[in-house]
Enzyme design. Structure first.
Site, PDB file in Angstrom:
ATOM      1  N   HIS A 167       2.935 -29.878 -29.287  1.00  0.00           N
ATOM      2  CA  HIS A 167       2.594 -28.526 -29.782  1.00  0.00           C
ATOM      3  C   HIS A 167       2.005 -27.671 -28.661  1.00  0.00           C
ATOM      4  O   HIS A 167       1.232 -26.752 -28.922  1.00  0.00           O
ATOM      5  CB  HIS A 167       1.605 -28.581 -30.951  1.00  0.00           C
ATOM      6  CG  HIS A 167       1.950 -29.595 -31.995  1.00  0.00           C
ATOM      7  ND1 HIS A 167       2.760 -29.330 -33.073  1.00  0.00           N
ATOM      8  CD2 HIS A 167       1.623 -30.914 -32.090  1.00  0.00           C
ATOM      9  CE1 HIS A 167       2.898 -30.423 -33.804  1.00  0.00           C
ATOM     10  NE2 HIS A 167       2.219 -31.409 -33.222  1.00  0.00           N
ATOM     11  N   LYS A 294       2.529 -11.240  -6.142  1.00  0.00           N
ATOM     12  CA  LYS A 294       3.341 -12.052  -7.043  1.00  0.00           C
ATOM     13  C   LYS A 294       4.183 -13.124  -6.348  1.00  0.00           C
ATOM     14  O   LYS A 294       4.683 -12.951  -5.252  1.00  0.00           O
ATOM     15  CB  LYS A 294       4.306 -11.157  -7.849  1.00  0.00           C
ATOM     16  CG  LYS A 294       3.670 -10.242  -8.841  1.00  0.00           C
ATOM     17  CD  LYS A 294       2.832 -10.948  -9.893  1.00  0.00           C
ATOM     18  CE  LYS A 294       3.645 -11.800 -10.831  1.00  0.00           C
ATOM     19  NZ  LYS A 294       4.515 -10.990 -11.700  1.00  0.00           N
TER      20      LYS A 294
END
Ligand code: ARG
Length: 480
Positions: A167, A294
């Protein structure tokens, strides 16, 4: 009203000019001409034609001299296609038309005998099977290359561990080697599926004609044998209308793509600052045109994105097929673009992931900290109690109580475990860094001994699959 377009008909040299004089309207030509994409079938088309010609020679439809003339014209066409010097003309509706036109230019009137006993319907089905056989083996080779890198990195990872997730919540620590090998097993099933599909598609449709065979003496068995097919078709109508092998190839590839997408999603997560587990080599990352800081995992994202496209190729093709009556319908021409696209795209994805995984760095400390900080040793405490004789359900309750207490008080689990009358210091020691993984002994689990055995099995599996693949390649390349 007589439309202007009818005056501009093109391709007066259609194959059916004797029946429909005047050539095709440009709108029909624009929709119908498939040369733009079926050129890729050129080499296999010539291969099929050469086998067909030899078959006609064996049954006496062609004299030895005619057979030789046609074969040497076909050989010249192969040379022209391979070198890129083949010149296509406006009336070439598809690759089959183009090859026949060129053979006739080279060989003269005997070129008119090439298509004896054959239709483009059995011809195109043959071409596509030959092409798919090679393409699926290429895809399998690329999958195997990725598996080799993943399993080598798994062996190299040794005792490095990270949280295992269910999960997407931290569940139990696992060895990185175990985690990487998990992806490899999925790819193993893919290779197996691809090779099985290659076996199933290996049936020759040549000799089925338009749909019903021929009154001429043909030798479909000999032609099948020569092309390396395991056998010829059983039913001529099935032979020209069946595209199960395309659907199957597209499914196999969509599933490889799906596995790549799951791998890609994980790369995106693990390279994020939030996880910080993996660092990409600069050559396998991209920057931003605006944001200077980035470093993006575009390969992972493109693997995810292209997976959608591959599923589209499959689903679109199934929709094309679903209501077609027997036998050949022109709709079937729509089989090629999704197949060509899927093969090209999956190879891009596999090759990029292979390069990425060969060069990715990981942070042992960050992954260990994430595993150690969490409560993911809780199951080890419950299993400790089970070993003392406590029923598991009760042990689960005891440990859940301590976890809740630790969370409520904001204190580490260790102290509470040590002070607990049924647990104590021996149990608390199970929470030491790396202990949880080391304690897993069950077969196929994440314990070091089990993983060592697993990696061994994985290596053997990859080796066996590679040998199976190479044997198929060798068999057909020697035939062809
Ligand atoms: N280009 C066609 C295809 O890909 C070849 C077969 C054409 N057959 C025909 N009966 N029009 O399917």
């Amino acid at each position: 009203m007589v439309r202007e377009a009818t005056k501009q008909r093109i391709g007066t040299l259609t194959l059916w000019a004797g029946r429909l004089e005047g050539g095709m309207a440009p709108e029909l030509a624009a929709m119908s001409i498939s040369l733009g994409f079926d050129q890729q079938l050129g080499l296999v088309d010539v291969l099929g034609s050469a086998a067909h010609v030899r078959g006609l020679g064996r049954t006496g439809i062609l004299s030895d001299e005619e057979t030789q003339t046609l074969l040497s014209a076909l050989e010249q066409v192969t040379g022209e296609l391979s070198s890129g010097s083949f010149v296509f003309v406006e009336s070439d509706e598809d690759i089959h038309t183009a090859v026949e036109r060129r053979v006739t230019e080279i060989a003269g009137p005997v070129g008119g005998k090439l298509h004896t006993g054959r239709s483009r319907n059995d011809q195109v089905a043959t071409d596509l099977r030959l092409w798919s056989r090679g393409a699926l083996l290429d895809v399998a080779a690329s999958v195997l290359a990725l598996q080799r890198v993943l399993s080598a990195r798994a062996s190299e990872a040794g005792s490095v561990y990270l949280p295992g997730y269910t999960h997407l919540q931290r569940a139990q620590p696992v060895l990185l080697s175990h985690h990487l090998a998990a992806h490899c097993w999925a790819f193993s099933r893919d290779v197996d599926r691809l090779l099985a599909s290659v076996h199933r598609l290996n049936v020759s449709p040549l000799g089925a004609g338009a749909l019903a065979g021929s009154s001429l003496p043909l030798d479909p068995d000999g032609v099948a044998e020569e092309l390396g097919f395991a056998k010829r078709f059983d039913n001529s109508m099935d032979a020209v209308s069946d595209r199960d092998f395309v659907a199957e190839a597209l499914f196999d590839i969509a599933l490889v793509g799906l596995h790549c997408s799951r791998l890609g999603e994980e790369i995106v997560l693990f390279t994020s600052e939030e996880f910080g587990f993996f660092t990409l080599d600069n050559a396998y990352a991209t920057g931003s045109s605006m944001l200077p800081q980035k470093k993006n995992a575009d390969i992972g994202e493109l693997a995810r994105g292209k997976s959608g496209r591959l599923i589209g190729d499959l689903v679109g093709f199934l929709a094309t097929m679903k209501s077609l009556p027997l036998s050949y319908n022109r709709d079937l021409q729509e089989d090629k673009e999704p197949l060509f696209d899927a093969v090209r795209q999956i190879r891009l994805v596999l090759d990029a992931l292979t390069g990425l995984y060969a060069t990715v760095a990981w942070s042992e400390e960050t992954m260990a900290r994430a595993a150690d900080e969490s409560m993911s040793g809780a199951i080890d405490l419950a299993e400790y109690l089970v070993k003392q004789g406590m029923p598991f359900r009760q042990a689960h309750g005891v440990v859940a109580g301590i976890v809740t207490e630790a969370l409520e008080k904001g204190v580490p689990l260790g102290g509470l475990v040590e002070a607990h009358e049924e647990l104590g210091p021996d149990a608390a020691a199970l929470l030491a860094p790396g202990r949880s993984v080391a304690n897993r002994q069950s077969p196929g689990g994440t314990g070091p001994a089990a993983v060592e055995e697993q990696l061994n099995d994985l290596g053997l599996q990859i080796q066996t699959d590679a040998e199976r693949m190479e044997a198929l390649v060798a068999r057909w390349s020697s035939k062809n």
